[in-house]
Motif scaffolding. Structure first.
Motif, PDB file in Angstrom:
ATOM      1  N   THR A 225      15.928  -3.253   5.849  1.00  0.00           N
ATOM      2  CA  THR A 225      16.927  -2.058   5.863  1.00  0.00           C
ATOM      3  C   THR A 225      16.255  -0.735   5.242  1.00  0.00           C
ATOM      4  OG1 THR A 225      17.590  -2.691   3.537  1.00  0.00           O
ATOM      5  CG2 THR A 225      18.969  -3.664   5.576  1.00  0.00           C
ATOM      6  N   TYR A 226      16.855   0.355   5.442  1.00  0.00           N
ATOM      7  CA  TYR A 226      16.481   1.470   4.758  1.00  0.00           C
ATOM      8  C   TYR A 226      16.388   1.667   3.523  1.00  0.00           C
ATOM      9  CZ  TYR A 226      16.469   6.507   3.457  1.00  0.00           C
ATOM     10  OH  TYR A 226      16.394   7.770   2.998  1.00  0.00           O
ATOM     11  N   ALA A 227      17.449   1.107   2.892  1.00  0.00           N
ATOM     12  CA  ALA A 227      17.304   1.248   1.174  1.00  0.00           C
ATOM     13  C   ALA A 227      16.286   0.169   0.755  1.00  0.00           C
ATOM     14  CB  ALA A 227      18.894   0.673   0.653  1.00  0.00           C
ATOM     15  N   ALA A 228      16.046  -1.173   1.424  1.00  0.00           N
ATOM     16  CA  ALA A 228      15.074  -1.966   0.933  1.00  0.00           C
ATOM     17  C   ALA A 228      13.908  -1.339   1.148  1.00  0.00           C
ATOM     18  CB  ALA A 228      15.227  -3.281   1.673  1.00  0.00           C
ATOM     19  N   GLY A 229      13.441  -0.782   2.102  1.00  0.00           N
ATOM     20  CA  GLY A 229      12.257   0.028   2.492  1.00  0.00           C
ATOM     21  C   GLY A 229      11.953   1.041   1.357  1.00  0.00           C
ATOM     22  N   TYR A 230      12.847   1.959   1.146  1.00  0.00           N
ATOM     23  CA  TYR A 230      12.969   2.817  -0.135  1.00  0.00           C
ATOM     24  C   TYR A 230      12.465   2.247  -1.425  1.00  0.00           C
ATOM     25  CZ  TYR A 230      14.181   7.337  -1.971  1.00  0.00           C
ATOM     26  OH  TYR A 230      14.197   8.635  -2.571  1.00  0.00           O
ATOM     27  N   ALA A 231      13.371   1.182  -1.753  1.00  0.00           N
ATOM     28  CA  ALA A 231      13.192   0.645  -3.088  1.00  0.00           C
ATOM     29  C   ALA A 231      11.715   0.057  -3.077  1.00  0.00           C
ATOM     30  CB  ALA A 231      14.340  -0.410  -3.411  1.00  0.00           C
ATOM     31  N   ALA A 232      11.364  -0.760  -1.932  1.00  0.00           N
ATOM     32  CA  ALA A 232       9.972  -1.290  -2.149  1.00  0.00           C
ATOM     33  C   ALA A 232       8.913  -0.328  -2.269  1.00  0.00           C
ATOM     34  CB  ALA A 232       9.939  -2.265  -0.920  1.00  0.00           C
ATOM     35  N   ALA A 233       9.165   0.660  -1.537  1.00  0.00           N
ATOM     36  CA  ALA A 233       7.801   1.902  -1.280  1.00  0.00           C
ATOM     37  C   ALA A 233       7.948   2.622  -3.040  1.00  0.00           C
ATOM     38  CB  ALA A 233       8.393   2.721  -0.354  1.00  0.00           C
ATOM     39  N   GLN A 234       9.087   2.601  -3.462  1.00  0.00           N
ATOM     40  CA  GLN A 234       9.111   3.187  -4.809  1.00  0.00           C
ATOM     41  C   GLN A 234       8.018   2.293  -5.987  1.00  0.00           C
ATOM     42  OE1 GLN A 234      13.481   3.702  -5.425  1.00  0.00           O
ATOM     43  NE2 GLN A 234      12.562   5.533  -6.560  1.00  0.00           N
ATOM     44  N   ARG A 235       8.547   0.899  -5.806  1.00  0.00           N
ATOM     45  CA  ARG A 235       7.699   0.146  -6.811  1.00  0.00           C
ATOM     46  C   ARG A 235       6.149   0.181  -6.599  1.00  0.00           C
ATOM     47  NH1 ARG A 235      12.143  -3.198  -5.306  1.00  0.00           N
ATOM     48  NH2 ARG A 235      11.012  -4.504  -3.645  1.00  0.00           N
ATOM     49  N   LEU A 236       6.044  -0.003  -5.116  1.00  0.00           N
ATOM     50  CA  LEU A 236       4.624  -0.001  -4.612  1.00  0.00           C
ATOM     51  C   LEU A 236       3.864   1.313  -5.105  1.00  0.00           C
ATOM     52  CD1 LEU A 236       2.160  -1.380  -2.975  1.00  0.00           C
ATOM     53  CD2 LEU A 236       3.015   0.049  -0.938  1.00  0.00           C
ATOM     54  N   LEU A 237       4.378   2.607  -4.501  1.00  0.00           N
ATOM     55  CA  LEU A 237       3.605   3.702  -4.921  1.00  0.00           C
ATOM     56  C   LEU A 237       3.712   4.280  -6.465  1.00  0.00           C
ATOM     57  CD1 LEU A 237       5.087   5.650  -2.106  1.00  0.00           C
ATOM     58  CD2 LEU A 237       2.838   4.531  -2.151  1.00  0.00           C
ATOM     59  N   ALA A 238       4.317   3.490  -7.238  1.00  0.00           N
ATOM     60  CA  ALA A 238       4.410   3.631  -8.854  1.00  0.00           C
ATOM     61  C   ALA A 238       3.192   2.931  -9.399  1.00  0.00           C
ATOM     62  CB  ALA A 238       5.695   3.330  -9.358  1.00  0.00           C
ATOM     63  N   ALA A 239       2.522   2.093  -8.451  1.00  0.00           N
ATOM     64  CA  ALA A 239       1.493   1.338  -9.083  1.00  0.00           C
ATOM     65  C   ALA A 239       0.229   2.025  -9.571  1.00  0.00           C
ATOM     66  CB  ALA A 239       1.159   0.228  -8.332  1.00  0.00           C
TER      67      ALA A 239
END
Length: 351
Positions: A225-239
């Motif tokens: 889903t869009y929301a799942a992609g948005y949230a997962a990218a937030q976690r990934l790109l904050a690393a």
């Protein structure tokens, strides 16, 4: 007061009006029925005048040839599946078959949806975007209803399935991202219990290893889903170690990830982060997305599925095994700015 609706005309009403037996009238609506042509035309003419329509469902229940192809789906929010469903329905109707759609709960059991479908005695069942339980598969076998998996690779070797070659498609995406100069890659997956997620992940990781790259970072979204992609990218790109390129298991995840990269981190696509998806849904080509993706061969997959259904309806044994059709990489602005999309390949006849 609103006018009362007119009562539905039944075959008994039509027979009584014509002074004929119900059996004679019924034969008029069957192309192979034994009836004089003049009588047939008289029945059809009077039926049209009275507004009578034969009950195809009831007739199918009696003859055990319902001409129904059941479709079981659990993810109508993903635009890929309505796109498939439209093409599949049109193709089946062109060969005289009708589609009955039943929707299973996305996170629940498909058993209740399958029981509902089997109560209408479909001649074939197509499984889209869901996984069949052992009980549901056994119910289909007991009912004599052949199964076809579409865009899902079942675990049973004897099952019949038509899918995109997910692993090869994901490998092509990896090759493209490496050719664009990326060395730190990442994979953003969907539901881990689906064959689409597993095969795309495996193909991508294996090709990255073949290029001698470190293992890609992974950001499990848990859903397509869009929301799942948005949230997962937030976690990934904050690393601390941000990837240079991101491959998402479908286009909706990729669009969510793209929005997160721009809004939450101010990243420029593709200069700061290249992003690619999988499916090539219609919105992937919209100018605001312009998403590089792996196009699934939907027309060829639908054509093959309809051919298999027709063979089964003709009494042939259903095929076994999984046929994987190649997809096409479509390069757009999220990986290489200014590069036009590649043309779609010509369809080839698939046995």
């Amino acid at each position: 007061m609103p006018p009362r609706p007119l009562a539905r005309i039944t075959i008994k009403d039509l027979a009584r009006d014509l002074g004929m037996s119900v059996a004679t009238v019924a034969r008029a609506f069957h192309s192979g029925g034994t009836i004089a042509e003049g009588t047939r035309q008289a029945v059809l003419k009077r039926a049209a005048e009275l507004g009578y329509q034969p009950n195809a469902l009831a007739r199918g229940m009696i003859t055990r040839h319902t001409r129904i192809v059941g479709v079981v789906l659990s993810d109508l929010e993903n635009p890929f599946y309505p796109q498939v469903l439209t093409r599949l329905t049109e193709a089946l109707q062109q060969v005289g078959l009708n589609v009955m759609l039943v929707v299973a709960e996305p996170s629940g059991s498909v058993d209740s949806a399958m029981r509902l479908l089997l109560s209408y005695q479909p001649e074939y069942a197509v499984i889209l975007a869901t996984t069949l339980t052992t009980g549901a598969a056994a119910a289909c076998r007991a009912a004599g209803t052949p199964l076809l998996f579409f865009n899902r690779a079942p675990a049973e070797e004897e099952a019949c399935a038509v899918v995109c070659d997910n692993a090869a498609g994901a490998a092509a995406v990896a090759d493209h991202l490496v050719a664009c100069g990326a060395r730190r890659l990442a994979f953003l997956g969907g539901r881990p219990d689906t064959s689409t997620h597993a095969e795309r992940r495996a193909g991508f990781l294996e090709r990255c290893a073949a290029h001698g790259l470190p293992a890609p970072l992974e950001a499990p979204a848990g859903a397509f889903t869009y929301a799942a992609g948005y949230a997962a990218a937030q976690r990934l790109l904050a690393a601390p170690e941000r990837p240079e390129a991101l491959f998402c298991a479908n286009d909706i995840l990729a669009i969510g990830a793209m929005q997160a990269a721009r809004r939450e981190f101010g990243l420029r696509i593709p200069r700061d982060l290249a992003i690619a998806g999988f499916d090539d849904v219609a919105m992937a080509s919209w100018p605001e997305h312009d998403l590089t993706t792996l196009r699934q061969p939907i027309p060829a997959m639908v054509e093959l599925a309809v051919r298999w259904v027709c063979r089964s309806a003709a009494g042939e044994a259903p095929p076994q095994g999984t046929l994987r059709l190649p997809g096409t990489l479509v390069v757009r602005g999220t990986t290489r700015p200014g590069t036009p999309s590649l043309p779609a390949p010509a369809l080839e006849d698939q046995a």
